[in-house]
Scaffold this active site. Sequence first.
Site, PDB file in Angstrom:
ATOM      1  N   THR A  83      -8.631   6.499  -1.839  1.00  0.00           N
ATOM      2  CA  THR A  83      -9.981   5.962  -1.978  1.00  0.00           C
ATOM      3  C   THR A  83     -10.994   7.066  -1.690  1.00  0.00           C
ATOM      4  OG1 THR A  83      -9.679   5.097   0.258  1.00  0.00           O
ATOM      5  CG2 THR A  83      -9.547   3.523  -1.541  1.00  0.00           C
ATOM      6  N   LYS A 126     -14.767   8.193  -3.401  1.00  0.00           N
ATOM      7  CA  LYS A 126     -15.995   8.498  -2.653  1.00  0.00           C
ATOM      8  C   LYS A 126     -16.574   9.837  -3.102  1.00  0.00           C
ATOM      9  CE  LYS A 126     -13.979   5.833   1.051  1.00  0.00           C
ATOM     10  NZ  LYS A 126     -13.134   5.830   2.264  1.00  0.00           N
ATOM     11  N   HIS A 182       0.800  -1.230   0.000  1.00  0.00           N
ATOM     12  CA  HIS A 182       0.000   0.000   0.000  1.00  0.00           C
ATOM     13  C   HIS A 182       0.829   1.274   0.000  1.00  0.00           C
ATOM     14  CE1 HIS A 182      -3.942  -1.936   0.872  1.00  0.00           C
ATOM     15  NE2 HIS A 182      -3.172  -2.834   1.459  1.00  0.00           N
ATOM     16  N   LYS A 206       0.783  14.375   1.187  1.00  0.00           N
ATOM     17  CA  LYS A 206      -0.567  14.657   0.711  1.00  0.00           C
ATOM     18  C   LYS A 206      -0.773  16.153   0.427  1.00  0.00           C
ATOM     19  CE  LYS A 206      -2.500  10.689   3.265  1.00  0.00           C
ATOM     20  NZ  LYS A 206      -3.194   9.834   2.265  1.00  0.00           N
ATOM     21  N   LYS A 254      -8.425  13.884   4.860  1.00  0.00           N
ATOM     22  CA  LYS A 254      -7.564  12.703   4.842  1.00  0.00           C
ATOM     23  C   LYS A 254      -6.529  12.888   5.944  1.00  0.00           C
ATOM     24  CE  LYS A 254      -6.486  13.803   0.456  1.00  0.00           C
ATOM     25  NZ  LYS A 254      -6.663  12.549  -0.263  1.00  0.00           N
ATOM     26  N   ARG A 255      -5.750  11.851   6.245  1.00  0.00           N
ATOM     27  CA  ARG A 255      -4.692  12.023   7.221  1.00  0.00           C
ATOM     28  C   ARG A 255      -3.789  13.194   6.824  1.00  0.00           C
ATOM     29  NH1 ARG A 255      -4.232   8.176  11.580  1.00  0.00           N
ATOM     30  NH2 ARG A 255      -2.242   9.226  11.964  1.00  0.00           N
TER      31      ARG A 255
HETATM   32  O1  NBX Z   1      -3.701   2.690   1.705  1.00  0.00           O
HETATM   33  C1  NBX Z   1      -3.046   3.848   2.167  1.00  0.00           C
HETATM   34  C2  NBX Z   1      -2.413   4.576   1.008  1.00  0.00           C
HETATM   35  O2  NBX Z   1      -1.702   5.706   1.481  1.00  0.00           O
HETATM   36  C3  NBX Z   1      -3.510   5.002   0.064  1.00  0.00           C
HETATM   37  O3  NBX Z   1      -2.965   5.609  -1.068  1.00  0.00           O
HETATM   38  C4  NBX Z   1      -4.338   3.779  -0.353  1.00  0.00           C
HETATM   39  O4  NBX Z   1      -5.461   4.181  -1.085  1.00  0.00           O
HETATM   40  C5  NBX Z   1      -4.806   3.020   0.871  1.00  0.00           C
HETATM   41  C6  NBX Z   1      -5.541   1.747   0.525  1.00  0.00           C
HETATM   42  O5  NBX Z   1      -4.805   0.992  -0.390  1.00  0.00           O
HETATM   43  N1  NBX Z   1      -2.085   3.463   3.165  1.00  0.00           N
HETATM   44  C7  NBX Z   1      -2.398   3.544   4.449  1.00  0.00           C
HETATM   45  O6  NBX Z   1      -3.499   3.945   4.814  1.00  0.00           O
HETATM   46  N2  NBX Z   1      -1.444   3.131   5.322  1.00  0.00           N
HETATM   47  C8  NBX Z   1      -1.600   3.110   6.658  1.00  0.00           C
HETATM   48  O7  NBX Z   1      -2.605   3.492   7.209  1.00  0.00           O
HETATM   49  C9  NBX Z   1      -0.493   2.601   7.501  1.00  0.00           C
HETATM   50  C10 NBX Z   1      -0.768   2.339   8.819  1.00  0.00           C
HETATM   51  C11 NBX Z   1       0.240   1.865   9.637  1.00  0.00           C
HETATM   52  C12 NBX Z   1       1.517   1.674   9.121  1.00  0.00           C
HETATM   53  C13 NBX Z   1       1.789   1.948   7.795  1.00  0.00           C
HETATM   54  C14 NBX Z   1       0.776   2.412   6.977  1.00  0.00           C
HETATM   55  N3  NBX Z   1       2.503   1.201   9.927  1.00  0.00           N
END
Ligand code: NBX
Length: 830
Positions: free
Chosen positions: A672, A676, A373, A570, A564-565
């Site tokens: 994502t 939405k 991801h 971003k 978003k985060r």
């Molecule tokens: O996963 C996200 C990506 O940043 C997005 O682009 C993508 O759409 C989404 C689904 O595929 N990644 C993400 O949310 N990562 C984390 O939340 C995360 C949490 C803990 C960690 C590393 C990444 N240790």
Amino acid sequence: MHNSQESVIKIEIDSGFKCKSRDSIKKSILNHLTYTLSKDKFSATKLDIYMSVALAVKDYLSERWSKTQRTYHNEKAKRVYYLSLEFLMGKSFLNSLVNLGLYDEFNDVVKELGSSLEEIDAAEFDAGLGNGGLGRLAACFLDSMATMELPAYGYGIRYEYGIFFQRIANGYQIETPDPWLRYGSPWEIPRPEYLYPVKFYGYVQTSTDAEGKYICEWKGFSDVMAMAYDIPIPGYKNNTVNNLRLWAAKSSRDFDLSYFNHGNYEQAVSDKVITETLSKVLYPNDNVFEGKELRLKQEYFFVSATLQDIVRRYKKSHAKDFSRFSDMNAIQLNDTHPAIAIAELMRLLIDIEGLSWDESWAITTKTFAYTNHTVLPEALERWSIGLLAKVLPRHIQIIFEINSRFLSEVAGKFPGDNNILGRMSIIEEGEDKKVSMANLAIVGSHSVNGVSALHSGIIKDTLFKDFYLMWPEKFNNKTNGITPRRWLTVCNPALSNLITEAIGEEWVKDLSRLKKLTPFAVDSSFCEKWEKVKVENKNRLAEYILKTNGVKVDPQSIFDCQIKRIHEYKRQLLNVLHAISLYNILKENPKAINCKRTVIFGGKAAPGYYTAKLIIKLANSVADVINNDPAIDDKLKIVFLANYGVSLAEKIIPAANLSEQISTAGTEASGTGNMKFALNGALTIGTLDGANVEILEEVGKDNIFIFGHDSNEVNQLKSSGYCSYNYYNSIDSLKQTINMISSGFFSRDDANRFKPITDSLLYNDHYLLFADYESYMETQRQVEKEFVDKKIWTRKSVFNVAGSGKFSSDRTIAEYNSDIWRLKPVPIKP
Ligand code: NBX
Ligand code: IMP
């Protein structure tokens, strides 16, 4: 096993499903109020009403849940296990009603009882067991797998505290704990009979048995018990209810009476508290790796309990014959967080079940598949060898063995190339040696996928290039998707109904049918209704903003949303720079732009991410100045909405006109939120990053605002010595904007407050904000021109919804299934 799972009921109890009449529903609610909660009309609180209605809903889920699980057993179905450290479920109440097809019935009954679905929904806590996209994707996938009647299971951790609550005080983020289980959850079913020991620490003792076989035994460990809690996952209007099983840590001493009787009582209680911290809290990082021991233990804890459960279920039908294991089970790894499962399955097969290495390795690699991801280097999990060896002494041996066999294979494939061995090794050499979990996941899986076409390309060409050269057939793309149930039917009922009136209701299960809306984009009476729905959604959000932020926003203004985060990649900062520059334009001449704008931010920063938190403070400080300046005639408002999460997203997205998807090209794996927004009729302003590229393909270039450098241009800029200072020097409005921030215009009490931000932009600008600034500004002026022509904008809004069909998670899951899992759907008879 301390508590037998053997059923003691000898009679047939499958008596068909409960009646769905309004009378039965009412009876069931009142029964729960009276008998489960012991309340009456004098004592029932809002929470009691919510609980009794939710428990009535759960009754309908429970019978379907049992029948679904029975059917999977009876049909000996192949199953898929989705392993994830995060499931960002949000609320379950309305979603369950919609999926059960009981929305109207409950709506009527609840009104008769003097309440409303809205009021009941408000009493539910979000299950916030995730950080962002990755966790929410897991939740959307569960919905789609149940809707498509696939024998699927989610497995994760029952964190007692989910993602923290965010408050904004004096412009700063304040975190408080999220006690989502304080009043209990009506959706979860404790399963004390599913209880497994999980071992940590100790050492490995080797010996040879009577037949001369080499034996490894894990000794001197301490253990923690994993207890199951199940959450029902209903499919949309079918009878499938799949299972999400979350593990809670319980002290193994609880199950050992002598410990309390003979030991030191106080010591016994404090040991119990320590072991149970394991499942206490979700790590609040998004896209960053933190090599903490407790996090490693969480990962192994849930993986070990899950694999014990999978093996137990498999053995019920196949006893000790493991030759069919990979024909009956697929395990999907949601990023590398559960990747230790590869070593754990090897350990179970070899040390516990007595299989050979080669047999075990064949089973393992045929069973696992890995989804990546992120390409951000700081997010890749690399555990230090010392820590891994201490916590999991047997697993480190297995990982070394996997690596040594793998490197011989590499050496055979690329003779004479010594560098490639170093690059592909699971063990990274250096002062503090590390285990690369991504490399382990690739070597131990038969499938590796990215989450958008662009991202899967980047994985093959750069991040995992050597692995791609070695095993091109392992690599594939699965563009993300979102569930249309939660992200349209539930969150935007008015738009949903309008769409159904126009094209029928089949789109809910087959989103590609939204294409049929295309001709309606030129139907003026349809477009009027479309606009009206959007305005009503905006009115509701405007009320919410007034209530929470005390800011009056104009529902006629463009609702420009970035939710978003908070992360530098971003580029929320680029959005803030634009807002300041727009303010400067309006200050000079309020008539220069005749489109009102409301810029809406929402998002949490990881508590330890200093820069992200400062960006929140900056956005709020800029909002304070601009919102209170009468000179700009209310043309621009900025609001930062606190505590962004699934439920707040469900309020904001239906009201949005413009969706900000402005990450540096090549950094956002997919996104994502972008999907939405498009599904709810917002137009995107975005870079050619992640799934934006595919949204452009689907909606057409006239219905999206693309700006900035693409990922190849980003790479070129970076390799040719990018210098942000040159942009600062040559773009006047940029210079003015940066100077305002750095001179304390937005921080009168501390002129230097935002220096870390401006300095990092001027002297580094890792994410190329300055390089994309001009293009972003110009594109925003184009947005304004098009927004003021309501007819054109509405038409484009319809085209966006019509073009969103590809982004259903049903489509994504269908692709996972046909390319990776290969399960047969198992319909559940009524
Ligand atoms: O996963 C996200 C990506 O940043 C997005 O682009 C993508 O759409 C989404 C689904 O595929 N990644 C993400 O949310 N990562 C984390 O939340 C995360 C949490 C803990 C960690 C590393 C990444 N240790
Ligand atoms: P599990 O899949 O073994 O975890 O069991 C989950 C549920 O499936 C149980 O609670 C039962 O309702 C059902 N189930 C378990 N074993 C059988 C079986 O052998 N035949 C039919 N149903 C079963």
